[in-house]
Each structure stands twice: as C-alpha cells, then as structure tokens.
Design a protein around this motif. Structure first.
Motif, PDB file in Angstrom:
ATOM      1  N   ALA A 102       4.588   7.376  -4.943  1.00 36.40           N
ATOM      2  CA  ALA A 102       6.024   7.549  -5.179  1.00 36.40           C
ATOM      3  C   ALA A 102       6.637   6.274  -5.747  1.00 36.40           C
ATOM      4  N   ARG A 103       6.268   5.128  -5.209  1.00 39.23           N
ATOM      5  CA  ARG A 103       6.811   3.859  -5.695  1.00 39.23           C
ATOM      6  C   ARG A 103       6.386   3.605  -7.138  1.00 39.23           C
ATOM      7  N   ALA A 104       5.134   3.923  -7.452  1.00 42.69           N
ATOM      8  CA  ALA A 104       4.639   3.715  -8.817  1.00 42.69           C
ATOM      9  C   ALA A 104       5.359   4.621  -9.814  1.00 42.69           C
ATOM     10  N   GLU A 105       5.532   5.894  -9.452  1.00 36.19           N
ATOM     11  CA  GLU A 105       6.201   6.822 -10.356  1.00 36.19           C
ATOM     12  C   GLU A 105       7.657   6.436 -10.573  1.00 36.19           C
ATOM     13  N   ALA A 106       8.331   6.019  -9.501  1.00 35.81           N
ATOM     14  CA  ALA A 106       9.737   5.632  -9.624  1.00 35.81           C
ATOM     15  C   ALA A 106       9.912   4.405 -10.503  1.00 35.81           C
ATOM     16  N   ALA A 107       8.942   3.486 -10.464  1.00 37.47           N
ATOM     17  CA  ALA A 107       9.023   2.262 -11.264  1.00 37.47           C
ATOM     18  C   ALA A 107       8.364   2.412 -12.624  1.00 37.47           C
ATOM     19  N   ASP A 108       7.749   3.587 -12.871  1.00 37.98           N
ATOM     20  CA  ASP A 108       7.061   3.849 -14.137  1.00 37.98           C
ATOM     21  C   ASP A 108       5.978   2.803 -14.411  1.00 37.98           C
ATOM     22  N   ILE A 109       5.156   2.560 -13.389  1.00 38.71           N
ATOM     23  CA  ILE A 109       4.047   1.632 -13.537  1.00 38.71           C
ATOM     24  C   ILE A 109       2.744   2.373 -13.232  1.00 38.71           C
ATOM     25  N   ARG A 110       1.626   1.688 -13.434  1.00 34.21           N
ATOM     26  CA  ARG A 110       0.312   2.301 -13.216  1.00 34.21           C
ATOM     27  C   ARG A 110       0.177   2.752 -11.760  1.00 34.21           C
ATOM     28  N   PRO A 111      -0.325   3.948 -11.508  1.00 32.11           N
ATOM     29  CA  PRO A 111      -0.493   4.442 -10.136  1.00 32.11           C
ATOM     30  C   PRO A 111      -1.520   3.613  -9.370  1.00 32.11           C
ATOM     31  N   PRO A 112      -1.492   3.695  -8.055  1.00 32.93           N
ATOM     32  CA  PRO A 112      -2.424   2.891  -7.256  1.00 32.93           C
ATOM     33  C   PRO A 112      -3.870   3.343  -7.419  1.00 32.93           C
ATOM     34  N   LEU A 113      -4.766   2.387  -7.307  1.00 32.41           N
ATOM     35  CA  LEU A 113      -6.184   2.727  -7.272  1.00 32.41           C
ATOM     36  C   LEU A 113      -6.468   3.522  -6.006  1.00 32.41           C
ATOM     37  N   GLN A 114      -7.243   4.589  -6.130  1.00 33.92           N
ATOM     38  CA  GLN A 114      -7.644   5.365  -4.968  1.00 33.92           C
ATOM     39  C   GLN A 114      -9.109   5.050  -4.677  1.00 33.92           C
ATOM     40  N   LEU A 115      -9.337   4.385  -3.543  1.00 32.61           N
ATOM     41  CA  LEU A 115     -10.658   3.854  -3.231  1.00 32.61           C
ATOM     42  C   LEU A 115     -11.248   4.509  -1.984  1.00 32.61           C
ATOM     43  N   PRO A 116     -12.573   4.533  -1.896  1.00 38.19           N
ATOM     44  CA  PRO A 116     -13.218   4.970  -0.652  1.00 38.19           C
ATOM     45  C   PRO A 116     -12.859   4.014   0.478  1.00 38.19           C
ATOM     46  N   ASP A 117     -12.826   4.521   1.694  1.00 39.70           N
ATOM     47  CA  ASP A 117     -12.485   3.672   2.843  1.00 39.70           C
ATOM     48  C   ASP A 117     -13.403   2.461   2.946  1.00 39.70           C
ATOM     49  N   SER A 118     -14.680   2.641   2.641  1.00 39.92           N
ATOM     50  CA  SER A 118     -15.645   1.544   2.771  1.00 39.92           C
ATOM     51  C   SER A 118     -15.277   0.364   1.864  1.00 39.92           C
ATOM     52  N   VAL A 119     -14.760   0.654   0.678  1.00 33.23           N
ATOM     53  CA  VAL A 119     -14.370  -0.409  -0.252  1.00 33.23           C
ATOM     54  C   VAL A 119     -13.131  -1.133   0.267  1.00 33.23           C
ATOM     55  N   ILE A 120     -12.169  -0.380   0.774  1.00 27.87           N
ATOM     56  CA  ILE A 120     -10.950  -1.001   1.315  1.00 27.87           C
ATOM     57  C   ILE A 120     -11.303  -1.889   2.497  1.00 27.87           C
ATOM     58  N   ARG A 121     -12.247  -1.468   3.327  1.00 22.68           N
ATOM     59  CA  ARG A 121     -12.632  -2.269   4.493  1.00 22.68           C
ATOM     60  C   ARG A 121     -13.316  -3.568   4.078  1.00 22.68           C
ATOM     61  N   MET A 122     -14.047  -3.532   2.979  1.00 22.46           N
ATOM     62  CA  MET A 122     -14.681  -4.765   2.488  1.00 22.46           C
ATOM     63  C   MET A 122     -13.628  -5.719   1.924  1.00 22.46           C
ATOM     64  N   ARG A 123     -12.650  -5.190   1.208  1.00 22.63           N
ATOM     65  CA  ARG A 123     -11.635  -6.016   0.566  1.00 22.63           C
ATOM     66  C   ARG A 123     -10.617  -6.560   1.562  1.00 22.63           C
ATOM     67  N   SER A 124     -10.307  -5.770   2.592  1.00 17.53           N
ATOM     68  CA  SER A 124      -9.265  -6.164   3.541  1.00 17.53           C
ATOM     69  C   SER A 124      -9.605  -5.628   4.935  1.00 17.53           C
ATOM     70  N   PRO A 125     -10.428  -6.366   5.683  1.00 18.48           N
ATOM     71  CA  PRO A 125     -10.902  -5.870   6.986  1.00 18.48           C
ATOM     72  C   PRO A 125      -9.776  -5.482   7.944  1.00 18.48           C
ATOM     73  N   PHE A 126      -8.753  -6.341   8.057  1.00 19.14           N
ATOM     74  CA  PHE A 126      -7.672  -6.000   8.983  1.00 19.14           C
ATOM     75  C   PHE A 126      -6.744  -4.947   8.384  1.00 19.14           C
ATOM     76  N   GLY A 127      -6.321  -5.135   7.147  1.00 17.82           N
ATOM     77  CA  GLY A 127      -5.426  -4.174   6.511  1.00 17.82           C
ATOM     78  C   GLY A 127      -5.995  -2.772   6.474  1.00 17.82           C
ATOM     79  N   SER A 128      -7.314  -2.688   6.373  1.00 15.86           N
ATOM     80  CA  SER A 128      -7.944  -1.369   6.312  1.00 15.86           C
ATOM     81  C   SER A 128      -7.743  -0.580   7.604  1.00 15.86           C
TER      82      SER A 128
END
Length: 206
Positions: free
Chosen positions: A116-142
């Motif tokens: 919703a934020r991306a569409e409202a700002a007319d910017i590139r939509p968020p990357l949609q990643l597998p959970d395993s990738v998000i956990r590697m990139r950001s252990p706590f945030g995941s």
C-alpha cells in the motif's frame, strides 16, 4: 514501550488487553522481551506511564522494505500524530503506574502495509522473499515479519484517557494523497466496551 513485549509469535485474532502476558521469555528473544519488561517496571516504579506503541506510519514514503512471501500474520499499526496525541494525553491525564495499548482500528499484514505504501508513493513494490532469506538478512527483524501476528485491544486508553485515532487505518491515511490500493482486505480490530461503574459493582458483588 512496544507491542512486541507480548511476544514474537502468532497470538491469534482475539484482541490482547494490557493484562495479557508481557515480557515473558521465549528462548529466542529473551534479551528483547526482558528489556521491555524491565523498562516498564522501572517506569512504573517511579510512577510513570507505559504506552505500548504499534508500528508507526505517516503519509510520507520514500522506500519500502522486503516482505515475507508466505506469512499472513497481522500487526497493529499507528499513525505518528496519533502516537503523539496519546503521549500528550498520558501527561495531561496522568495515572501513575498505568499501561496502555496504542493502535489504530485496522491491523494489517506487513506485506499489505508495504504494498500500500509503495502504490501510494508510486515507487517500486517491495521485494517478496522467502522467510529463510529474511531470517538471514535480519535475524531479529524476521521474528516480527515472519512469525508474529496480533491485534491490540485499545478499550482502556479510550475509556481512561479519551484517546481515539484520528487515522483509523493506514489505508485511510494514504487515501488523502492517493487512491486506496485495490485488493487489500482489512480485518477490523475489536475494541472492548468501556467498564462502567454499574458493571464494576456487579463484578465486585460476585
């Protein structure tokens, strides 16, 4: 304070009141949960007030973060100006040792929030990643983005401080500057009815 103190797990679709367990260790995020618990205990020991804020947003979006492809847990949201008003009301209507959930009326999945934020700002939509990738990139945030789901009950702050959100949802906030994105389903948060003197006397008599 921060709603994450209730735990980084799927806590269901029943709104959580301030009496729900808070800061209980879960073996994965003990340091964070115990820190939030300690913070509130220290604040209350000095007669302060704890505000358990939700995920902040406003109408400005410069970028969006990656989202989980499979996870559909909902999270409580809150406009920055509504957070500030809750803070001012807490100071003006001071009640030593109190704690309050602060959230708007429409929890969203993090996936839908960022789209919703991306569409409202007319910017590139968020990357949609597998959970395993998000956990590697950001252990706590995941833990928040791939495991957590909860809705907050805001009946207490409404009844005791007279607070209610000027922005009921992120989507309504974004519609001020842009059309509401299509295809997003919004689960409406339940608000517990305020306790009256009559209901309190009945519970005491029981």
């Amino acid at each position: 304070s921060f709603f994450g103190g209730y735990g980084f797990n799927d806590l269901g679709r029943e709104p959580l009141t301030e009496s729900a367990p808070f800061g209980e260790p879960d073996e994965r995020n003990d340091a964070v949960l115990l820190a939030l618990l300690s913070l509130e205990q220290q604040v209350r020991a000095f007669g302060g007030v704890a505000l358990r804020y939700s995920l902040f947003y406003d109408s400005t979006t410069l970028s969006v973060s990656p989202v989980s492809r499979p996870w559909d847990g909902v999270l409580p949201m809150l406009h920055l100006s509504d957070a500030a008003r809750a803070f001012v009301l807490a100071l003006a209507k001071y009640k030593a040792g109190a704690g309050y959930n602060v959230a708007d009326e429409h929890p969203l999945t993090y996936h839908d929030r960022e789209i919703a934020r991306a569409e409202a700002a007319d910017i590139r939509p968020p990357l949609q990643l597998p959970d395993s990738v998000i956990r590697m990139r950001s252990p706590f945030g995941s833990m928040l983005l791939t495991r957590t789901s909860m809705i907050l009950d805001t009946g207490k702050i409404r009844a005791e401080l007279g607070w209610k959100p000027e922005y009921p949802s992120l989507l309504e906030c974004l519609s001020i500057a842009a059309p509401v994105p299509k295809g997003i389903v919004i689960p409406r948060a339940k608000v517990a009815p305020a306790r009256t003197a009559e209901s309190e006397s009945e519970s005491e008599s029981e």
